[in-house]
Design a protein around this motif. Structure first.
Motif, PDB file in Angstrom:
ATOM      1  N   TYR A 284      35.504  40.070  48.819  1.00  0.00           N
ATOM      2  CA  TYR A 284      37.030  39.836  49.356  1.00  0.00           C
ATOM      3  C   TYR A 284      36.954  40.739  50.809  1.00  0.00           C
ATOM      4  O   TYR A 284      36.172  41.757  51.049  1.00  0.00           O
ATOM      5  CB  TYR A 284      38.068  40.235  48.532  1.00  0.00           C
ATOM      6  N   GLY A 309      43.533  33.621  42.647  1.00  0.00           N
ATOM      7  CA  GLY A 309      43.724  34.536  43.857  1.00  0.00           C
ATOM      8  C   GLY A 309      43.958  35.793  43.567  1.00  0.00           C
ATOM      9  O   GLY A 309      44.506  36.554  44.400  1.00  0.00           O
ATOM     10  N   TYR A 310      43.389  36.270  42.507  1.00  0.00           N
ATOM     11  CA  TYR A 310      43.824  37.603  42.003  1.00  0.00           C
ATOM     12  C   TYR A 310      42.676  38.313  41.411  1.00  0.00           C
ATOM     13  O   TYR A 310      42.328  37.709  40.355  1.00  0.00           O
ATOM     14  CB  TYR A 310      45.222  37.581  41.391  1.00  0.00           C
ATOM     15  N   ARG A 317      44.950  41.059  45.391  1.00  0.00           N
ATOM     16  CA  ARG A 317      45.121  39.785  45.816  1.00  0.00           C
ATOM     17  C   ARG A 317      44.348  39.262  47.020  1.00  0.00           C
ATOM     18  O   ARG A 317      44.626  39.691  48.128  1.00  0.00           O
ATOM     19  CB  ARG A 317      46.573  39.702  45.927  1.00  0.00           C
ATOM     20  N   ARG A 319      44.420  35.700  47.578  1.00  0.00           N
ATOM     21  CA  ARG A 319      45.175  34.515  48.225  1.00  0.00           C
ATOM     22  C   ARG A 319      46.586  34.479  47.615  1.00  0.00           C
ATOM     23  O   ARG A 319      46.862  34.751  46.371  1.00  0.00           O
ATOM     24  CB  ARG A 319      44.368  33.176  47.779  1.00  0.00           C
ATOM     25  N   ASN A 320      47.540  33.912  48.378  1.00  0.00           N
ATOM     26  CA  ASN A 320      48.993  34.145  47.890  1.00  0.00           C
ATOM     27  C   ASN A 320      49.489  32.814  47.020  1.00  0.00           C
ATOM     28  O   ASN A 320      50.481  32.810  46.680  1.00  0.00           O
ATOM     29  CB  ASN A 320      49.772  34.213  49.137  1.00  0.00           C
ATOM     30  N   TYR A 321      48.286  31.921  46.581  1.00  0.00           N
ATOM     31  CA  TYR A 321      48.671  31.012  45.634  1.00  0.00           C
ATOM     32  C   TYR A 321      47.433  30.815  44.801  1.00  0.00           C
ATOM     33  O   TYR A 321      46.280  30.935  45.259  1.00  0.00           O
ATOM     34  CB  TYR A 321      49.152  29.769  46.547  1.00  0.00           C
TER      35      TYR A 321
END
Length: 590
Positions: A284, A309-310, A317, A319-321
């Protein structure tokens, strides 16, 4: 903590007259955080003084500056940094003999840099870029660890490493001659016949490298690496240009290799990665700025974390989805009118003949196209797009078509922004276009770059965006996943699906990535035949029948992950594999 990165290819101080220097707020006794040293015409960002205000980022007319705030609790030491205001890599993966270890993450976060470090080509400098890397320093810092022993054996010559490059499109520029002759000349193991058979290269051995397809170049690059007498094999992106059957063959070959050697892979096809790897290091960070390689996870846990995404253990995190899959085959059922219809179509190209059986596409329908290479999928797309005329049969259409070809031209002379504005005109200002297409694909981040200088992935994202932005009734997209990393593949699938649903449009999508096809499609069209000789179509049909027909020809089955419902390839001839083949449920449970 603030990381400052200056893209020196985008920075043009003579054009902007050092404008960025004058818009940077002076701090600490009037010292500016952006300076122009006498010996350099390019600015230097003094990170020790940077307060992360972001003014310089917004003022730079070329998008050359990135200021990234990194949480202090990350508390990681820089493993390698390219230079002042340049990309930095945190940590290094742990690889093990007898296992396939993988790295999964977006492009631009240090995966290829890591491969070069593991091969001994790049010596990490631990942030001391002025001094340069030192093998002695590395061995001292990693003393007493598994990776310390690894580098000690590598640097002493006790072990040898070989890299399979990701840049297979450059092979014809560096190598001349026939595939078979080159492989035999460089065979250090005596396994030429075995490797050629494992990779299904027998039919390509007499071909000149210059005339090879992308799939043949990929298998040639893999074979070249496998025929080297080495202890460590570092394989960078092996599935590009290969169909699903060839990907499975490559995965089988790599697993057999890992039983005797040390293997590290970088792969973006999640289904193949899941099947091939034993452990996975997720990465990441921010593309072009920094990358963090996390501790290894089991393959299943790593991919599920990526899709959610986490990263729970790291509390990060990425990605936010979340990306979700459907366990059952029921997708949208189109009740729209027939948009395009075709009768029996045939086309002969040299020794190859394609037969497209009668079919139609309805308004609001998204159809995925699956099949092995060299069966005519691209030829059919060109016929429907009006680029080629069929020898027999006809296409009944009176619609607007947007076509993204398999191979993308870079003839445009200008910047990405110039191309977007000239192509979209007033649509470039549309809120939907900006928020639903350009922004998710990060097109605006490339605005200052020349189109001719774009990488394969950047060019693919631009082509997808421009195709989706066109006002059309039917969107034909040939291999949109090519050159895209795993993050952009999933993003592209979501964007294509959302654009079709929001605008009630139809699409025909050719691709080899099972995950992408699963996420996008309502129905499937399947190609069968003998590669390079003849091809014929089945469908469009429902997802279950289409997947069963395709996978029965490939000879593999998929089960479903209990947490994410993502498809996972079953081990060949396992109890579940035999059970599903007997029941006829190769992909969906119902």
């Amino acid at each position: 903590m603030h990381i400052a990165v200056l893209d020196r290819e985008r920075c043009h101080p003579k054009k902007c007259h050092h404008e960025c220097q004058f818009y940077c707020p002076p701090v600490r006794s009037g010292t500016p955080t952006i300076e122009f040293p006498v010996e350099s015409e390019q600015p230097v960002i003094t990170e020790a003084l940077c307060i992360g205000c972001g003014i310089c980022v917004h003022r730079c007319p070329f998008g050359a500056i990135k200021i990234v705030s990194v949480p202090d609790e990350m508390n990681k030491e820089i493993f390698h940094q390219y230079g002042m205001n340049s990309f930095r890599l945190y940590s290094i993966p742990t690889i093990a003999h007898g296992k396939v270890t993988a790295i999964l993450g977006p492009n631009g976060m240090g995966k290829t840099t890591t491969i070069n470090i593991l091969a001994g080509i790049t010596v990490p400098n631990f942030g001391n870029y002025d001094k340069g890397g030192s093998k002695e320093d590395l061995l001292d810092r990693l003393s007493g660890t598994v990776m310390g022993d690894y580098f000690d054996a590598l640097y002493s010559g006790e072990k040898k490493a070989v890299i399979k490059t990701q840049y297979i499109d450059l092979i014809p520029k560096a190598v001349r001659g026939k595939i078979g002759e080159i492989l035999k000349k460089n065979d250090q193991t005596g396994n030429f016949d075995l490797v050629s058979s494992q990779l299904n290269l027998e039919g390509s051995l007499e071909k000149d490298v210059e005339s090879c397809s992308g799939g043949e170049l990929q298998k040639f690059a893999i074979a070249t690496a496998l025929l080297k007498d080495a202890d460590i094999y570092l394989m960078d992106e092996m599935s590009s240009y290969l169909d699903i059957r060839e990907r499975v063959n490559v995965a089988n070959t790599i697993q057999k290799l890992a039983a005797k050697k040390t293997v590290m892979i970088v792969e973006h096809d999640l289904a193949i990665l899941d099947w091939m790897a034993d452990n996975v290091h997720l990465v990441y960070g921010q593309s072009g700025v920094f990358g963090v390689i996390v501790d290894p996870k089991t393959t299943n846990k790593a991919i599920n974390s990526f899709l959610s995404g986490y990263l729970r253990e790291e509390n990060v995190r990425i990605r936010n989805y979340a990306i979700d899959f459907q366990e059952k085959s029921q997708k949208r059922t189109s009740t729209g009118q027939t948009l395009i219809k075709w009768m029996d179509l045939t086309k002969k190209l040299g020794d190859f003949t394609i037969h497209v059986n009668p079919g139609e596409i309805k308004s609001g329908q998204v159809i995925g196209v699956l099949g092995r290479n060299a069966l005519g999928k691209t030829t059919m797309m060109k016929i429907l797009a009006g680029v080629l005329k069929p020898d027999t049969g006809s296409v009944d259409e009176n619609i607007r078509i947007a076509y993204k070809p398999q191979y993308i031209s870079t003839d445009f002379d200008g910047t990405v922004e110039d191309l977007v504005l000239s192509s979209l005109k007033e649509l470039a200002a549309s809120g939907f276009v900006k928020n639903e297409i350009l922004k998710p694909l990060d097109i605006e981040d490339m605005y200052s770059l020349n189109v001719g200088d774009l990488s394969g992935g950047e060019l693919q994202r631009l082509s997808i965006a421009l195709t989706l932005c066109r006002d059309a009734d039917l969107y034909l997209m040939d291999e949109p996943s090519a050159h895209l990393d795993s993050v952009y593949r999933m993003a592209a699938a979501k964007i294509i699906r959302r654009v079709m649903e929001a605008n009630k449009k139809s699409a025909l999508i050719v691709d080899h990535d099972i995950y992408l096809i699963d996420l996008i499609s309502d129905n499937l069209m399947v190609f069968s035949g003998i590669p390079g000789v003849n091809g014929s179509t089945y469908g469009p049909t429902n997802m279950k029948d289409g997947m069963n027909r395709f996978l029965s020809e490939v000879g593999i089955t998929f089960r479903r992950d209990e947490t994410t419902h993502r498809p996972r390839i079953n081990k060949l001839d396992s109890a579940l594999d035999r059970e599903q083949k007997t029941s006829g449920n190769y992909y969906y449970s119902s």
